[in-house]
Design an enzyme around this catalytic site. Structure first.
Site, PDB file in Angstrom:
ATOM      1  N   GLY A   1       0.950  -1.257   0.041  1.00 25.90           N
ATOM      2  CA  GLY A   1      -0.001  -0.040  -0.034  1.00 25.90           C
ATOM      3  C   GLY A   1       0.769   1.317   0.104  1.00 25.90           C
ATOM      4  O   GLY A   1       0.307   2.229  -0.176  1.00 25.90           O
TER       5      GLY A   1
ATOM      6  N   GLU B   1       3.927  -6.684   2.108  1.00 23.20           N
ATOM      7  CA  GLU B   1       3.692  -7.033   0.809  1.00 23.20           C
ATOM      8  C   GLU B   1       3.475  -5.923  -0.128  1.00 23.20           C
ATOM      9  O   GLU B   1       2.684  -5.461  -0.843  1.00 23.20           O
ATOM     10  CB  GLU B   1       2.072  -7.767   0.707  1.00 23.20           C
ATOM     11  CG  GLU B   1       1.827  -9.052   1.519  1.00 23.20           C
ATOM     12  CD  GLU B   1       0.552  -9.241   1.612  1.00 23.20           C
ATOM     13  OE1 GLU B   1      -0.486  -8.493   1.117  1.00 23.20           O
ATOM     14  OE2 GLU B   1       0.112 -10.223   2.366  1.00 23.20           O
TER      15      GLU B   1
ATOM     16  N   GLY C   1       3.697  -3.784  -3.446  1.00 18.79           N
ATOM     17  CA  GLY C   1       3.664  -4.019  -4.993  1.00 18.79           C
ATOM     18  C   GLY C   1       4.319  -2.672  -5.822  1.00 18.79           C
ATOM     19  O   GLY C   1       5.271  -2.703  -6.101  1.00 18.79           O
ATOM     20  N   ARG C   2       3.246  -1.608  -5.899  1.00 19.49           N
ATOM     21  CA  ARG C   2       3.538  -0.408  -6.491  1.00 19.49           C
ATOM     22  C   ARG C   2       4.879   0.369  -6.142  1.00 19.49           C
ATOM     23  O   ARG C   2       5.613   0.780  -7.180  1.00 19.49           O
ATOM     24  CB  ARG C   2       2.564   0.718  -6.164  1.00 19.49           C
ATOM     25  CG  ARG C   2       2.411   2.050  -7.019  1.00 19.49           C
ATOM     26  CD  ARG C   2       1.423   2.911  -6.317  1.00 19.49           C
ATOM     27  NE  ARG C   2       0.218   2.408  -6.034  1.00 19.49           N
ATOM     28  CZ  ARG C   2      -0.853   2.229  -6.721  1.00 19.49           C
ATOM     29  NH1 ARG C   2      -0.595   3.031  -8.053  1.00 19.49           N
ATOM     30  NH2 ARG C   2      -1.847   1.677  -6.483  1.00 19.49           N
TER      31      ARG C   2
ATOM     32  N   ARG D   1      -4.786   2.555 -16.303  1.00 21.17           N
ATOM     33  CA  ARG D   1      -4.921   3.410 -14.912  1.00 21.17           C
ATOM     34  C   ARG D   1      -5.829   4.786 -15.109  1.00 21.17           C
ATOM     35  O   ARG D   1      -6.635   5.422 -14.355  1.00 21.17           O
ATOM     36  CB  ARG D   1      -3.824   3.508 -14.069  1.00 21.17           C
ATOM     37  CG  ARG D   1      -2.900   2.477 -13.933  1.00 21.17           C
ATOM     38  CD  ARG D   1      -1.957   2.469 -12.745  1.00 21.17           C
ATOM     39  NE  ARG D   1      -2.308   2.983 -11.628  1.00 21.17           N
ATOM     40  CZ  ARG D   1      -2.323   4.097 -11.131  1.00 21.17           C
ATOM     41  NH1 ARG D   1      -1.963   5.098 -11.758  1.00 21.17           N
ATOM     42  NH2 ARG D   1      -2.953   4.385 -10.018  1.00 21.17           N
TER      43      ARG D   1
ATOM     44  N   TYR E   1      -9.303   4.754 -13.139  1.00 23.50           N
ATOM     45  CA  TYR E   1      -9.228   5.851 -11.799  1.00 23.50           C
ATOM     46  C   TYR E   1      -8.930   7.173 -11.984  1.00 23.50           C
ATOM     47  O   TYR E   1      -8.588   7.844 -10.942  1.00 23.50           O
ATOM     48  CB  TYR E   1      -8.033   5.235 -11.051  1.00 23.50           C
ATOM     49  CG  TYR E   1      -7.640   3.796 -10.997  1.00 23.50           C
ATOM     50  CD1 TYR E   1      -8.749   3.042 -10.316  1.00 23.50           C
ATOM     51  CD2 TYR E   1      -6.404   3.277 -11.423  1.00 23.50           C
ATOM     52  CE1 TYR E   1      -8.537   1.649 -10.196  1.00 23.50           C
ATOM     53  CE2 TYR E   1      -6.370   1.932 -11.287  1.00 23.50           C
ATOM     54  CZ  TYR E   1      -7.364   1.111 -10.642  1.00 23.50           C
ATOM     55  OH  TYR E   1      -6.871  -0.198 -10.505  1.00 23.50           O
TER      56      TYR E   1
ATOM     57  N   CYS F   1     -11.574   2.779 -29.475  1.00 29.76           N
ATOM     58  CA  CYS F   1     -13.092   3.349 -29.937  1.00 29.76           C
ATOM     59  C   CYS F   1     -13.720   3.729 -28.545  1.00 29.76           C
ATOM     60  O   CYS F   1     -14.625   3.235 -28.101  1.00 29.76           O
ATOM     61  CB  CYS F   1     -13.730   2.632 -30.818  1.00 29.76           C
ATOM     62  SG  CYS F   1     -12.810   2.593 -32.163  1.00 29.76           S
ATOM     63  N   GLU F   2     -13.356   4.667 -27.694  1.00 29.79           N
ATOM     64  CA  GLU F   2     -13.850   4.941 -26.426  1.00 29.79           C
ATOM     65  C   GLU F   2     -13.681   6.268 -26.202  1.00 29.79           C
ATOM     66  O   GLU F   2     -12.331   6.640 -26.284  1.00 29.79           O
ATOM     67  CB  GLU F   2     -13.474   4.008 -25.274  1.00 29.79           C
ATOM     68  CG  GLU F   2     -13.812   2.725 -25.375  1.00 29.79           C
ATOM     69  CD  GLU F   2     -14.617   1.984 -24.328  1.00 29.79           C
ATOM     70  OE1 GLU F   2     -15.208   3.032 -23.706  1.00 29.79           O
ATOM     71  OE2 GLU F   2     -14.910   0.882 -24.278  1.00 29.79           O
TER      72      GLU F   2
ATOM     73  N   TYR G   1       1.045  -1.644 -12.062  1.00 29.69           N
ATOM     74  CA  TYR G   1      -0.324  -1.988 -12.637  1.00 29.69           C
ATOM     75  C   TYR G   1      -0.666  -1.182 -14.071  1.00 29.69           C
ATOM     76  O   TYR G   1      -1.470  -0.722 -14.511  1.00 29.69           O
ATOM     77  CB  TYR G   1      -1.136  -1.197 -11.741  1.00 29.69           C
ATOM     78  CG  TYR G   1      -1.087  -1.681 -10.307  1.00 29.69           C
ATOM     79  CD1 TYR G   1      -1.441  -2.955  -9.964  1.00 29.69           C
ATOM     80  CD2 TYR G   1      -0.633  -1.138  -9.157  1.00 29.69           C
ATOM     81  CE1 TYR G   1      -1.334  -3.489  -8.726  1.00 29.69           C
ATOM     82  CE2 TYR G   1      -0.518  -1.550  -7.940  1.00 29.69           C
ATOM     83  CZ  TYR G   1      -0.942  -2.875  -7.672  1.00 29.69           C
ATOM     84  OH  TYR G   1      -0.492  -3.337  -6.439  1.00 29.69           O
TER      85      TYR G   1
END
Ligand code: LLP
Length: 414
Positions: free
Chosen positions: A239, A273, A275-276, A312, A316, A342-343, A370
């Site tokens: 985190g 743990e 990650g990022r 991302r 987000y 196409c969005e 990520y």
């Protein structure tokens, strides 16, 4: 330390110009700095050096085999969330006894696989999962090591999609139910209670929620000891946030000191743990400008990278710094940097002041976590290549996907 910097107006990754990588390997591609990865890991190992600990890299952030191998060689274990991630551990020959298995939905097959491999611990998220693990372990003639992922109900003060430690999240066992669940676990024939675990969210920039979570775990640990349940480890999850824009990130030494201060005098092994933090600032996405276009309202830079490569920003509204790999002194304009998908949600950055031209290569920074891991084949786009740079050397650690590979599992059977 900065492993991505401009030298003579050219963005370099360690000693290699980003433009050279784009020319040689094509775009879009992810580029990682090995020294940055090593530096991130070392910050953790140095900060926790005085205490028995294990850094289990949360490979969901970036599970490229070369990156996993690098972390394993530095002494990392792994936090996994699927049978697929376990296969990655086995594929690089890492030690399954340094693996914790998190996640709310472990299937029977995954539990079997993990028991077979001999992992360090299941981070259990519900009473139902506990029963399932007990039954499978019994069937296999084994005892399953478990910790309970307790939801400490603290506010991580981060984006709601990546906050996990509040009451209304699907994660973990409710704090008020934890003691009884531990008692139930301790009474199960094929379960070995070994630890306690929490993970309150991602991209945290303050230490106080972590401290609040540890305090709540310690209260529970005291109640467990009074009930005769002794634990060997405390897993504090991941985190820790990174700088994408103007955040003031947590200093790992301060984070460690705050947590170790709370755990002083207790003889638990600490598991972490992250990650990022391990990979986020160590990677960037290189992408080429296909077209510049303007309408009455806006200027657009249409690039060859898209939301399928880096999700991302769309998912987000996350900010990633975007900069040209070659700086010039021409006049700048404000652009939305958009992909070919196409969005309308397909953008990597909005309202960015850039001095650019068609054909230029842009670097989307802090994309190591990520990024590739959440990429998809939406619009039947091949997933990007990945490169690892160390000093002057560039190694391809994942080839660009081919159309043939994409179509190979499908059958046109009508
Ligand atoms: N442990 C558990 C149980 C987790 O669920 C996670 C992340 C981690 C560790 C690692 O957290 P980190 O140190 O990376 O913050 N896709 C989102 C982030 C989702 C995080 C999910 N869980 C993003 O791109 O921001």
């Amino acid at each position: 330390m900065n492993f991505f910097e401009y030298r003579n107006q050219q963005l370099h990754v360690e000693n290699v110009p980003a433009s050279q990588i784009a020319a040689q390997f094509g775009t879009p591609c992810y580029v990682y700095s090995q020294s940055a990865l090593e530096h991130a890991f070392q910050q953790y190992s140095q900060a926790f050096a005085g205490h028995d600990h294990l850094v289990c890299y949360a490979m969901k952030a970036n599970s490229n085999l070369s990156i996993l191998k690098l972390f394993a060689s530095l002494g990392a274990g792994f936090d996994i969330v699927s049978g697929g991630e376990l296969q990655r551990v086995l594929a690089i020959g890492a030690d399954p006894a340094m693996v914790v298995f998190s996640g709310v939905g472990k299937s029977e097959e995954e539990i079997r696989m993990a028991l077979d491999a001999g992992i360090l611990c299941f981070n259990v998220e519900s009473i139902a999962e506990l029963h399932r693990i007990n039954a499978i372990a019994g069937d296999m003639g084994k005892r399953a090591p478990i910790s309970l992922r307790v939801n400490p109900d603290v506010d991580a003060k981060t984006h709601p999609y990546i906050s996990t430690g509040l009451k209304d999240n699907k994660f973990g066992i409710a704090y008020g139910d934890a003691l009884d669940t531990y008692k139930a676990a301790a009474a199960m024939a094929n379960i070995q209670v070994t630890g306690i675990d929490c993970h309150i969210g991602s991209q945290l920039t303050e230490i106080s929620p972590f401290v609040a979570a540890v305090e709540k775990l310690l209260t529970l640990i005291d109640q467990l000891e009074a009930a005769g349940i002794k634990l060997h480890h405390v897993d504090l999850g991941g985190g820790v946030g990174i700088r994408y824009d103007d955040e003031t990130p947590i200093v790992i030494a301060d984070y460690a000191q705050a947590l170790l201060g709370k755990l002083a005098g207790r003889h638990f092994k600490i598991i972490l743990e992250p990650g990022r933090f391990m990979v986020g600032n160590a990677g960037m996405l290189l992408t080429k400008i296909e077209y510049l276009k303007s309408n009455e309202q806006k200027h657009f830079a249409v690039i060859d990278g898209a939301m399928n490569d880096l999700m991302r920003p769309s998912l987000y509204e996350a900010y990633h710094l975007i900069q040209p790999v070659l700086q010039t002194n021409a006049t700048s304009r404000v652009y939305d940097v958009v992909g070919p998908v196409c969005e309308s949600g397909d953008f990597l950055g909005k309202g960015r002041e850039l001095t650019i031209d068609t054909g230029d290569v842009l670097a989307v920074m802090s994309a190591g976590a990520y990024g590739m891991a959440m990429s998809s084949n939406y619009n039947t786009r091949n997933r990007a290549a990945e490169l690892l740079v160390k000093g002057d050397s560039v190694k391809q650690i994942r080839q660009r996907e081919s159309y043939q590979q994409q179509l190979s599992n499908e059958l046109a059977c009508l």
